[in-house]
Design an enzyme around this catalytic site. Structure first.
Site, short mmCIF file in Angstrom:
data_model
loop_
_atom_site.label_atom_id
_atom_site.label_comp_id
_atom_site.label_asym_id
_atom_site.label_seq_id
_atom_site.Cartn_x
_atom_site.Cartn_y
_atom_site.Cartn_z
N TYR A 151 -79.22 37.10 -2.65
CA TYR A 151 -79.32 37.51 -4.05
C TYR A 151 -80.61 37.02 -4.69
O TYR A 151 -81.27 37.77 -5.43
CB TYR A 151 -78.10 37.01 -4.84
N LYS A 210 -81.67 44.93 -5.91
CA LYS A 210 -82.78 44.79 -4.97
C LYS A 210 -83.89 45.85 -5.09
O LYS A 210 -84.99 45.64 -4.55
CB LYS A 210 -82.25 44.83 -3.52
N PRO A 220 -77.62 49.94 -6.57
CA PRO A 220 -78.08 48.85 -7.45
C PRO A 220 -77.23 47.57 -7.39
O PRO A 220 -77.58 46.58 -8.04
CB PRO A 220 -78.02 49.48 -8.84
N TYR A 275 -70.10 40.64 -11.72
CA TYR A 275 -69.88 41.81 -10.87
C TYR A 275 -68.39 41.84 -10.57
O TYR A 275 -67.90 40.97 -9.85
CB TYR A 275 -70.64 41.68 -9.55
N HIS A 279 -81.52 32.56 -14.83
CA HIS A 279 -80.09 32.48 -14.52
C HIS A 279 -79.86 31.67 -13.25
O HIS A 279 -80.33 32.04 -12.18
CB HIS A 279 -79.50 33.89 -14.36
P1 RFL Z 1 -89.97 54.66 -9.79
O1 RFL Z 1 -89.66 53.62 -10.82
O2 RFL Z 1 -89.03 55.77 -9.60
O3 RFL Z 1 -91.41 55.24 -10.16
C1 RFL Z 1 -91.94 56.37 -9.52
C2 RFL Z 1 -92.91 57.05 -10.45
O4 RFL Z 1 -93.47 58.18 -9.80
C3 RFL Z 1 -93.51 59.25 -10.74
N1 RFL Z 1 -93.53 60.55 -10.06
C4 RFL Z 1 -94.63 61.31 -9.96
N2 RFL Z 1 -95.89 61.10 -10.34
C5 RFL Z 1 -96.80 62.10 -10.11
N3 RFL Z 1 -96.45 63.29 -9.53
C6 RFL Z 1 -95.19 63.54 -9.14
N4 RFL Z 1 -94.86 64.74 -8.62
C7 RFL Z 1 -94.22 62.52 -9.33
N5 RFL Z 1 -92.90 62.43 -9.05
C8 RFL Z 1 -92.50 61.22 -9.49
C9 RFL Z 1 -92.24 59.05 -11.57
O5 RFL Z 1 -92.30 59.73 -12.82
C10 RFL Z 1 -92.22 57.54 -11.72
O6 RFL Z 1 -92.92 57.11 -12.88
O7 RFL Z 1 -90.21 54.01 -8.35
P2 RFL Z 1 -90.83 52.57 -7.95
O8 RFL Z 1 -92.09 52.31 -8.72
O9 RFL Z 1 -90.82 52.54 -6.49
O10 RFL Z 1 -89.80 51.50 -8.53
C11 RFL Z 1 -88.50 51.40 -7.99
C12 RFL Z 1 -87.51 50.96 -9.07
O11 RFL Z 1 -87.67 51.77 -10.21
C13 RFL Z 1 -86.06 51.02 -8.59
O12 RFL Z 1 -85.95 50.58 -7.26
C14 RFL Z 1 -85.12 50.16 -9.46
O13 RFL Z 1 -85.04 50.67 -10.76
C15 RFL Z 1 -83.73 50.08 -8.85
N6 RFL Z 1 -82.78 49.35 -9.67
C16 RFL Z 1 -82.75 47.98 -9.67
N7 RFL Z 1 -83.64 47.28 -8.95
C17 RFL Z 1 -83.66 45.92 -9.01
O14 RFL Z 1 -84.49 45.29 -8.32
N8 RFL Z 1 -82.78 45.19 -9.80
C18 RFL Z 1 -81.87 45.83 -10.56
O15 RFL Z 1 -81.17 45.14 -11.30
C19 RFL Z 1 -81.80 47.27 -10.50
N9 RFL Z 1 -80.92 47.94 -11.23
C20 RFL Z 1 -81.87 50.05 -10.47
C21 RFL Z 1 -80.95 49.31 -11.25
C22 RFL Z 1 -81.87 51.45 -10.53
C23 RFL Z 1 -80.97 52.10 -11.32
N10 RFL Z 1 -81.05 53.52 -11.35
C24 RFL Z 1 -81.09 54.27 -12.54
C25 RFL Z 1 -81.33 54.24 -10.13
C26 RFL Z 1 -80.03 49.95 -12.04
C27 RFL Z 1 -80.02 51.35 -12.06
C28 RFL Z 1 -78.96 51.99 -12.92
C1 PHB Z 2 -79.13 45.55 -14.93
O1 PHB Z 2 -79.17 44.63 -15.75
O2 PHB Z 2 -79.47 46.71 -15.22
C2 PHB Z 2 -78.65 45.28 -13.56
C3 PHB Z 2 -78.37 43.97 -13.18
C4 PHB Z 2 -77.92 43.70 -11.89
C5 PHB Z 2 -77.74 44.73 -11.01
C6 PHB Z 2 -78.03 46.04 -11.37
C7 PHB Z 2 -78.49 46.32 -12.66
O3 PHB Z 2 -77.28 44.47 -9.76
#
Ligand code: RFL
Ligand code: PHB
Length: 389
Positions: A384, A296, A292, A200, A72
């Site tokens: 970004y 990041k 989110p 957004y 993109h």
């Molecule tokens: P995770 O993915 O939460 O993984 C942690 C793992 O640890 C496990 N765990 C355990 N394991 C053993 N014993 C225990 N007691 C444990 N407790 C927990 C969990 O089951 C899990 O498998 O953390 P990690 O690896 O640091 O990764 C971080 C990312 O997942 C997170 O920052 C992103 O998803 C945030 N995020 C976004 N980030 C982006 O860079 N770009 C995006 O577009 C973006 N969109 C988002 C997002 C997060 C969202 N939510 C749901 C919070 C959109 C959403 C809606």
């Molecule tokens: C997504 O596609 O899930 C998404 C994209 C951009 C964001 C957050 C989530 O800033």
């Protein structure tokens, strides 16, 4: 059982660390509380910075990403029925890649399995011991049986609610937090996206985001109350609310269909300092959370892991502790910049319950400034696409 680095958590941070360490000849065991299928069912991030793509290439897991990821060159900000394109390529000469976190996780799991590396899923009661001394240990139960892993170091990659940060002694961490008084309701649907780039939108009714996973799969979000009941959101209500928050052209292009996933995520900014305690290192969501809005979270997890993997590689390869000693300060410098950007984008685009007419005008003034100033758009674009590391 014994290993060099015990990794808690098989999210993107833990899996990427495991893969980079494997490339550097360092042994790891990953302990994960959930099943593999559960981890792969979580729908989260969608936007990868070039730095994250480069790291996945370094880890040898970029084949599908290169074939299926969508490049993109820009995205749009919506405000009061207007749309402003942020031309990333023109402003900063870089692009982002749309490729779901689920797919990143799947690719990393496949590479780990192919290399014969150990991941223990469904590990209950994971507990960290003796990381302030020379011989750390991790214990857990597996099908009711007690297990133990001795290691040189522990990497806490277990997300915001995991046991790693929680096992630090009281007073050893300083934490900084803002909990936002709203959440994001997300819907995944097999319908073509309403726009070929992300939108957004900051609307009087609240924020909305149009994103995607592929040309036939859309990911949409609307701002909702922090404690809202998911069952109150029928698909029909969601689609109506989404369209009401978009400019007329985008709204007209929304194709509706049955949701294949629907969930509410709370919004939070959080940082813990420092990221090291003895032989325990925190990385990813275990150490920090961003709302989110700036996309990041996953990207920050990747840059943490890059610094940490370098530190371990130096420790084992060059017998130097400089990388591990510098890890916390290096990672935190980048974390705080991403915290600022995510907080700023969240503040610009959401409706706050206590917002008055002046606050709303400030959001509008910020948008108008972005419309008129290439310098302002450039600052937005450079954040970004991801600050360098
Ligand atoms: P995770 O993915 O939460 O993984 C942690 C793992 O640890 C496990 N765990 C355990 N394991 C053993 N014993 C225990 N007691 C444990 N407790 C927990 C969990 O089951 C899990 O498998 O953390 P990690 O690896 O640091 O990764 C971080 C990312 O997942 C997170 O920052 C992103 O998803 C945030 N995020 C976004 N980030 C982006 O860079 N770009 C995006 O577009 C973006 N969109 C988002 C997002 C997060 C969202 N939510 C749901 C919070 C959109 C959403 C809606
Ligand atoms: C997504 O596609 O899930 C998404 C994209 C951009 C964001 C957050 C989530 O800033």
């Amino acid at each position: 059982m014994r290993t060099q680095v015990a990794i808690i958590g098989s999210g993107p941070a833990g899996l990427l660390l495991g893969q980079l360490l494997h490339k550097a000849g360092v042994e790891t065991v990953i302990l994960e509380r959930k099943s593999k299928d559960y981890v792969l069912s979580r729908i989260r991030a969608g936007v990868l910075e070039q730095g994250t793509v480069n790291l996945l290439a370094e880890a040898g897991v970029d084949a599908r990403l290169r074939a299926e990821g969508l490049s993109h060159e820009g995205f749009a900000l919506g405000f009061a029925n207007r749309r402003l394109r942020i031309d990333l390529k023109d402003l900063v000469g870089k692009v982002v890649t749309v490729y779901g976190q689920t797919e990143v996780t799947r690719d990393l799991m496949a590479a780990r399995e192919a290399a014969g590396l150990v991941t223990i899923y469904e590990a209950d009661d994971v507990a960290l011991h003796d990381f302030d001394g020379a011989c750390p240990r991790v214990t857990w139960t597996e099908s009711g049986r007690a297990q133990e892993l001795a290691c040189d170091f522990i990497a806490g990659c277990d997300g915001f609610h995991g046991p790693s940060r929680a096992s630090l002694p009281e007073g050893s961490l300083q934490t900084f937090e803002r909990v936002y008084p709203f959440g994001w309701l997300g819907v995944l649907a097999d319908v073509p996206p309403c726009s070929h780039e992300l939108i957004y939108a900051g609307h009087d009714r609240g924020f909305a985001l149009c994103s995607m996973r592929s040309p036939t799969r859309s990911r949409y979000y609307v701002q909702c109350g922090a404690d809202e009941d998911l069952s109150a959101w029928s698909d029909e209500r969601f689609w109506d609310e989404l369209r009401a928050r978009l400019d007329p052209e985008a709204a007209a292009h929304v194709v509706t269909g049955p949701s294949i996933e629907k969930s509410i995520a709370p919004l939070r900014s959080f940082v813990a300092e420092p990221l090291r305690f003895g032989r325990l290192f925190l990385a990813g969501d275990a150490a920090h959370i961003v709302p989110p809005t700036g996309a990041k979270g996953l990207n920050l997890a990747a840059s943490d892991v890059h610094y940490l993997a370098q530190g371990f590689a130096e420790h084992y390869g060059e017998r130097s502790s400089a990388g591990l000693d510098g890890y916390s300060a290096r990672a935190l410098a980048r974390i705080w910049k991403a915290e600022r950007f995510s907080w700023w984008m969240t503040s610009l685009l959401h409706r706050f319950a206590d917002q008055n007419s002046f606050d709303r005008r400030m959001q509008e003034a910020e948008f108008i400034y972005l419309e008129g100033s290439r310098a302002a758009r450039t600052a937005l674009a450079e954040n970004y696409v991801g600050l360098p590391y």
